[in-house]
Scaffold this motif. Structure first.
Motif, PDB file in Angstrom:
ATOM      1  N   ASP A 275      50.869  36.036  27.521  1.00 12.54           N
ATOM      2  CA  ASP A 275      51.561  37.083  28.275  1.00 12.54           C
ATOM      3  C   ASP A 275      50.574  37.866  29.143  1.00 12.54           C
ATOM      4  O   ASP A 275      50.868  38.197  30.303  1.00 12.54           O
ATOM      5  CB  ASP A 275      52.282  38.043  27.326  1.00 12.54           C
ATOM      6  N   ASN A 276      49.419  38.170  28.596  1.00  8.19           N
ATOM      7  CA  ASN A 276      48.428  38.926  29.345  1.00  8.19           C
ATOM      8  C   ASN A 276      47.937  38.150  30.564  1.00  8.19           C
ATOM      9  O   ASN A 276      47.712  38.724  31.634  1.00  8.19           O
ATOM     10  CB  ASN A 276      47.250  39.296  28.439  1.00  8.19           C
ATOM     11  N   LEU A 277      47.799  36.847  30.418  1.00 10.23           N
ATOM     12  CA  LEU A 277      47.393  36.014  31.550  1.00 10.23           C
ATOM     13  C   LEU A 277      48.472  35.988  32.628  1.00 10.23           C
ATOM     14  O   LEU A 277      48.175  36.082  33.828  1.00 10.23           O
ATOM     15  CB  LEU A 277      47.081  34.590  31.079  1.00 10.23           C
ATOM     16  N   VAL A 278      49.717  35.839  32.214  1.00 15.37           N
ATOM     17  CA  VAL A 278      50.825  35.799  33.170  1.00 15.37           C
ATOM     18  C   VAL A 278      50.895  37.106  33.952  1.00 15.37           C
ATOM     19  O   VAL A 278      51.055  37.110  35.179  1.00 15.37           O
ATOM     20  CB  VAL A 278      52.164  35.531  32.446  1.00 15.37           C
ATOM     21  N   VAL A 279      50.774  38.230  33.251  1.00 18.01           N
ATOM     22  CA  VAL A 279      50.839  39.534  33.904  1.00 18.01           C
ATOM     23  C   VAL A 279      49.739  39.670  34.952  1.00 18.01           C
ATOM     24  O   VAL A 279      49.986  40.102  36.090  1.00 18.01           O
ATOM     25  CB  VAL A 279      50.737  40.670  32.864  1.00 18.01           C
ATOM     26  N   CYS A 280      48.507  39.310  34.591  1.00 19.34           N
ATOM     27  CA  CYS A 280      47.384  39.440  35.526  1.00 19.34           C
ATOM     28  C   CYS A 280      47.536  38.506  36.723  1.00 19.34           C
ATOM     29  O   CYS A 280      47.234  38.875  37.860  1.00 19.34           O
ATOM     30  CB  CYS A 280      46.064  39.175  34.808  1.00 19.34           C
TER      31      CYS A 280
END
Length: 219
Positions: free
Chosen positions: A79-84
């Motif tokens: 999720d953190n990768l997708v957001v960034c």
């Protein structure tokens, strides 16, 4: 400065609290209702948006286009990768920060994936350990004034930041002074113009509290 935080867990709420104390404008995206309720009590000055931060429409609703920084601090690395990635490529946010939960995934958190700064507990611990190790490598030769001041010896490795630099250009602590440089069979008076070399034995007089700063300047 406007900051958008995705993830309202303990990390996200603490980050929001600190940023608000510094006068920043903070918005938090969180999809868990119980966490949202806690956020509203703990950081009432923050704007709380209920929803999935991985959804472009939700980021848009939260004001991502006006944010100077997006911090993805959920408990899920994907999720953190997708957001960034969305923040950087879709919305052209100037700065992104991502939490790394699993150290094995750290290699994925790169600028190509939209991440400017990655933060993981393992990474922080490794940095702290390197600082402590640098201090431990500095041998104490003599203690003066009940241990408040020490004479230490540090052997410069080829990778030391002081190698190739003149002593006057080093950022030495205020309460530290180099007293001698032993190079092979020679003892060199450490004047400001002396350029340090690998394998030099540097002797310094330093207050005990400033040993870490001296180690950082030499190594």
């Amino acid at each position: 400065m406007r900051v958008l935080i995705v993830g309202g867990g303990r990390t996200g709420s603490e980050l929001a609290r600190l940023l608000l104390q510094e006068g920043h404008e903070v918005t938090v995206i969180e999809k868990r209702e119980d966490v949202v309720a806690r956020l509203q009590k703990e950081v009432p000055a923050a704007r709380i948006v209920v929803g999935d931060g991985c959804a472009p429409a939700m980021l848009e609703q939260a004001g991502v286009r006006k944010a100077a920084v997006v911090a993805a601090v959920t408990g899920h690395d994907e999720d953190n990768l997708v957001v960034c990635l969305l923040a950087r490529q879709e919305f052209r946010v100037r700065r992104t920060l991502a939490r790394v939960n699993n150290p094995r995934n750290e290699w994925l958190f790169t600028r190509d994936m939209g991440v400017d700064v990655r933060v993981s507990q393992a990474h922080i611990m490794a940095s702290l350990m390197r600082e402590e190790m640098a201090t431990l490598e500095m041998a104490v030769l003599l203690r003066l004034h009940r241990g408040d001041t020490v004479l230490v010896e540090d052997i410069l490795s080829p990778g030391s930041k002081a190698v190739g630099r003149a002593i006057r250009d080093l950022s030495l602590p205020e309460n530290a002074v180099l007293v001698a440089v032993v190079r092979g069979q020679d003892v060199i008076i450490p004047r400001g113009s002396v350029v340090l070399q690998a394998e030099d034995h540097v002797l310094a007089l330093v207050k005990s509290a400033d040993r870490p700063g001296l180690a950082a300047a030499l190594n």
